[in-house]
Design a protein around this motif. Structure first.
Motif, PDB file in Angstrom:
ATOM      1  N   ILE A   1      86.905   4.972  66.753  1.00 42.40           N
ATOM      2  CA  ILE A   1      86.110   4.479  67.890  1.00 42.40           C
ATOM      3  C   ILE A   1      86.194   5.449  69.058  1.00 42.40           C
ATOM      4  O   ILE A   1      85.194   5.774  69.712  1.00 42.40           O
ATOM      5  CB  ILE A   1      86.615   3.083  68.313  1.00 42.40           C
ATOM      6  CG1 ILE A   1      86.368   2.073  67.192  1.00 42.40           C
ATOM      7  CG2 ILE A   1      85.928   2.638  69.603  1.00 42.40           C
ATOM      8  CD1 ILE A   1      87.017   0.731  67.448  1.00 42.40           C
TER       9      ILE A   1
ATOM     10  N   PHE B   1      78.116   1.626  66.467  1.00 44.74           N
ATOM     11  CA  PHE B   1      79.200   0.663  66.665  1.00 44.74           C
ATOM     12  C   PHE B   1      78.993  -0.580  65.799  1.00 44.74           C
ATOM     13  O   PHE B   1      79.965  -1.162  65.301  1.00 44.74           O
ATOM     14  CB  PHE B   1      79.303   0.271  68.140  1.00 44.74           C
ATOM     15  CG  PHE B   1      80.392   0.990  68.861  1.00 44.74           C
ATOM     16  CD1 PHE B   1      81.640   0.434  69.001  1.00 44.74           C
ATOM     17  CD2 PHE B   1      80.180   2.251  69.372  1.00 44.74           C
ATOM     18  CE1 PHE B   1      82.663   1.108  69.647  1.00 44.74           C
ATOM     19  CE2 PHE B   1      81.196   2.935  70.027  1.00 44.74           C
ATOM     20  CZ  PHE B   1      82.436   2.363  70.171  1.00 44.74           C
TER      21      PHE B   1
ATOM     22  N   LEU C   1      80.142   0.332  62.350  1.00 43.66           N
ATOM     23  CA  LEU C   1      81.600   0.409  62.341  1.00 43.66           C
ATOM     24  C   LEU C   1      82.211  -0.990  62.373  1.00 43.66           C
ATOM     25  O   LEU C   1      83.208  -1.261  61.684  1.00 43.66           O
ATOM     26  CB  LEU C   1      82.079   1.218  63.550  1.00 43.66           C
ATOM     27  CG  LEU C   1      83.548   1.645  63.558  1.00 43.66           C
ATOM     28  CD1 LEU C   1      83.861   2.529  62.357  1.00 43.66           C
ATOM     29  CD2 LEU C   1      83.883   2.376  64.845  1.00 43.66           C
ATOM     30  N   SER C   2      81.613  -1.899  63.157  1.00 44.03           N
ATOM     31  CA  SER C   2      82.096  -3.280  63.217  1.00 44.03           C
ATOM     32  C   SER C   2      81.962  -3.969  61.867  1.00 44.03           C
ATOM     33  O   SER C   2      82.892  -4.646  61.397  1.00 44.03           O
ATOM     34  CB  SER C   2      81.313  -4.048  64.272  1.00 44.03           C
ATOM     35  OG  SER C   2      81.645  -5.410  64.260  1.00 44.03           O
TER      36      SER C   2
ATOM     37  N   PHE D   1      85.005  -5.651  68.770  1.00 43.45           N
ATOM     38  CA  PHE D   1      84.051  -4.557  68.905  1.00 43.45           C
ATOM     39  C   PHE D   1      83.047  -4.797  70.024  1.00 43.45           C
ATOM     40  O   PHE D   1      82.530  -3.847  70.612  1.00 43.45           O
ATOM     41  CB  PHE D   1      83.307  -4.336  67.584  1.00 43.45           C
ATOM     42  CG  PHE D   1      84.051  -3.461  66.640  1.00 43.45           C
ATOM     43  CD1 PHE D   1      83.863  -2.089  66.632  1.00 43.45           C
ATOM     44  CD2 PHE D   1      84.972  -4.001  65.749  1.00 43.45           C
ATOM     45  CE1 PHE D   1      84.555  -1.273  65.772  1.00 43.45           C
ATOM     46  CE2 PHE D   1      85.672  -3.195  64.882  1.00 43.45           C
ATOM     47  CZ  PHE D   1      85.480  -1.823  64.885  1.00 43.45           C
TER      48      PHE D   1
ATOM     49  N   ILE E   1      84.313  -3.356  73.388  1.00 41.91           N
ATOM     50  CA  ILE E   1      84.348  -1.890  73.308  1.00 41.91           C
ATOM     51  C   ILE E   1      82.941  -1.332  73.458  1.00 41.91           C
ATOM     52  O   ILE E   1      82.697  -0.370  74.205  1.00 41.91           O
ATOM     53  CB  ILE E   1      84.982  -1.420  71.979  1.00 41.91           C
ATOM     54  CG1 ILE E   1      86.469  -1.777  71.947  1.00 41.91           C
ATOM     55  CG2 ILE E   1      84.805   0.085  71.791  1.00 41.91           C
ATOM     56  CD1 ILE E   1      87.149  -1.416  70.655  1.00 41.91           C
ATOM     57  N   ASN E   2      82.012  -1.945  72.743  1.00 44.63           N
ATOM     58  CA  ASN E   2      80.612  -1.505  72.828  1.00 44.63           C
ATOM     59  C   ASN E   2      80.070  -1.694  74.251  1.00 44.63           C
ATOM     60  O   ASN E   2      79.374  -0.829  74.793  1.00 44.63           O
ATOM     61  CB  ASN E   2      79.778  -2.302  71.824  1.00 44.63           C
ATOM     62  CG  ASN E   2      78.386  -1.709  71.645  1.00 44.63           C
ATOM     63  OD1 ASN E   2      78.137  -0.564  72.013  1.00 44.63           O
ATOM     64  ND2 ASN E   2      77.482  -2.483  71.084  1.00 44.63           N
TER      65      ASN E   2
END
Length: 633
Positions: free
Chosen positions: A198, A275, A278-279, A315, A318-319
């Protein structure tokens, strides 16, 4: 730290800054200066933080409750209906608590942010108003509009979005990690493997996102500046049929901004979808590893459920934080630009220390505080400039807007109290510059300008501008009633005084024919009134404020002959017992002046009465014959 002290510290940090220096230290100093505005709201911000913590915990404890319901009740084979009902009640209470405290948090933060931004916007406008005329020569109106509107709005987004996101989402990530480790250390460590990935993605996108954002903001600023300049010069655009050319140039700028915006949007979408992928991979990994553990009786199903929920929630902040990078960049640039304006000191300033005065100088310290007295409601008699005679001396002055390009060179001129002086000359002769120096819009490079023996640089600007009444070629009228335009929104001047002033200059009959008379509301620049009517209102201002020196800068240049006669009559009225300087394009305006000055290339080449200059047969006679030829034609 007080806001004023914060600005002062920022100015001290950047005294002598140059364009080639690093911008990052400026951003840091700007944020430090911003802390001075935040300090008065520290208790409200503490309330925001408290509400945020409660709202986050209320939301994050909900999956943990579901874990308890699944593992300790449903899968344990218990039929504890009362226990499940209690868990449902607590779950509902947490949901309500999350909603209430999130609502309070947002409202408190918006109140703090809006208060700070409103204060900065007010001080920014006031600071711009204090700048000297040279500053406005360098800065376009479009850029200043962008600073007051767009930059302060970016600052507002910093408080309402970035600041909240950094605190709320940062705490959310921290609390999720704590809960994940509390549920199962091994599975939590597997999830931590994703953090470096990340971090690398965020770093990779950061510089690219910053470049695309700055490109879009730069092109927007240029487009706004272009629109502002066109609107201010719309008469010229239409007079020369430049609509198509200006439309073409606007389309070009608009197209550049459009493409930059699309590029910024594509970057944001690509980053957000990365993202998301990735999540989803993280959820698949946790489901696979956790599912194997559940099947092997090494992990409870409720723990796996809570982990999957926390991964989804992990996530999202973070995003959000990363998505706020653009807003943070905008706020950072905006704060730096705003504080750069705050750090710009006016070139023309009042002297703060006492300057020795000779006994015969009549503009005394008492007279120099008259504007302050007026603002405090002192009577007209108390703040009269009765002892000011209006003697003006230009003593060997030199001036240039740019180094090496002189406008006025070694000019000497003495004007007696009550004398009317006409100033003529070709374009670029330095006529308007002479007036700008007397009004102290600029300072002379050499020599001095004195009123009653006092250097204008020793007179506070507020007092100087009360002493001097200026009527320009295009008098500026504000949005408001005619009464307010005459008295310039000074409530200490009565309506009766305004009416008497308008009667004095011959404007009363014209005003009373308007639909609402003196209460008629004017739009920006007084549209709806003719040029002559606007000039008459500007003459009424002179009567109301009673300056000792009157300046007319091409006041009749754009008027027809009939209107010019009205203005001439008004001039005869307002110039009585006042030192008057008239810059004239039409020589008929100044033929009756006590003395006429002919300027050329910043020097006085001829002076005398109208008849004397005609007999001299020099430049004035040429100008006069040329004007007579134009009238005959």
């Amino acid at each position: 730290m007080r806001p004023a002290q914060a600005i002062h510290n920022w100015q001290a940090d950047h005294k002598g800054d140059h364009g080639g220096q690093e911008e990052k230290p400026q951003y840091i100093s700007a944020f430090k200066a911003l802390s001075g505005y935040v300090k008065p709201h520290r208790w409200a911000l503490a309330g925001v933080m408290a509400c945020t913590v409660v709202a986050i915990l209320s939301e994050l404890l909900q999956p943990y409750l579901m874990k308890i319901a699944i593992d300790d009740n449903l899968l344990a084979g218990k039929n504890d209906f009362r226990g499940l009902l209690l868990i449902c009640a607590v779950y509902l209470g947490l949901s309500v608590s999350s909603f209430i405290f999130a609502y309070l948090q947002n409202n408190l933060l918006q109140q703090v942010g809006q208060s700070i931004v409103a204060r900065i916007r007010k001080q920014l406008f006031g600071h711009i108003m204090k700048q000297s005329m040279g500053y406005f020569d360098r800065m376009s109106s479009g850029s200043l509009i962008t600073h007051v509107s767009s930059d302060t709005e970016a600052l507002n987004q910093f408080f309402s979005q970035v600041l909240l996101s950094l605190f709320r989402d940062g705490l959310t990530i921290l609390f999720i990690l704590v809960l994940m480790f509390q549920l199962d250390t091994t599975l939590a460590l597997y999830c931590l493997v994703l953090l470096p990935v990340i971090f690398l993605i965020a770093i990779a996108f950061r510089s690219f996102m910053r470049a695309t954002y700055q490109l879009a903001r730069t092109r927007l600023s240029r487009m706004v500046a272009f629109v502002a300049e066109n609107l201010s010069g719309m008469g010229l655009v239409q007079a020369f049929h430049q609509q198509k050319e200006q439309q073409r140039q606007f389309d070009e700028r608009n197209g550049l901004y459009f493409r930059a915006n699309l590029r910024e949007i594509r970057t944001n979408v690509l980053f957000g979808r990365t993202f998301d992928i990735l999540s989803n991979l993280a959820i698949a990994l946790v489901t696979w590893i956790g599912g194997m553990a559940v099947l092997g009786k090494q992990l409870e199903f409720g723990v796996l459920y809570a982990f999957i929920t926390y991964i989804r929630q992990f996530f999202q902040p973070i995003n959000t934080i990363t998505q706020q990078w653009n807003t943070l960049q905008s706020a950072t640039v905006a704060i730096s630009r705003i504080w750069t304006i705050f750090g710009t000191e006016p070139e023309i300033t009042d002297k703060t220390e006492e300057t020795p005065r000779s006994a015969e100088r009549s503009v005394t310290r008492k007279q120099m505080t008259l504007t302050t007295e007026r603002s405090q409601g002192v009577s007209e008699e108390a703040h009269s400039f009765g002892s000011v005679r209006g003697e003006i001396d230009f003593e060997h002055i030199s001036f240039s807007y740019e180094e090496g390009i002189p406008i006025i060179q070694g000019l000497d001129l003495h004007i007696e109290p009550g004398e009317m002086i006409g100033v003529v000359g070709t374009t670029g002769a330095g006529k308007s510059s002479l007036i700008s120096l007397l009004c102290r819009f600029y300072d002379v490079k050499e020599g001095s300008i004195r009123i009653d023996g006092t250097d204008v640089r020793d007179i506070p600007q507020a007092t100087l501008h009360r002493l001097i009444g200026l009527v320009q070629q295009e008098p500026y009228l504000y949005s408001g009633s005619i009464v307010d335009n005459v008295r310039m929104f000074d409530d200490s001047i009565s309506r009766e005084d305004v009416i008497r002033a308008c009667e004095f200059v011959g404007a009363d009959g014209i005003i009373r024919k308007l639909p609402d008379g003196y209460n008629t509301l004017l739009s920006e620049r007084g549209s709806g009134l003719s040029a002559g009517e606007r000039q008459l209102i500007s003459f009424a201002r002179i009567i109301v404020f009673k300056p000792k020196v009157l300046i007319l800068d091409e006041a009749s240049a754009n008027l027809d002959s009939q209107t010019e006669q009205l203005i001439q009559n008004a001039l005869n009225v307002v110039s009585k017992q006042r030192t008057t300087i008239v810059i004239a394009h039409r020589l008929s305006t100044i033929m009756q002046a006590d003395r006429i000055i002919v300027m050329s290339h910043g020097e006085i080449v001829e002076q005398g009465s109208h008849q004397e200059l005609i007999e001299l047969g020099g430049q004035y006679r040429e100008l006069y014959e040329h004007s007579q030829g134009q009238q005959a034609g």
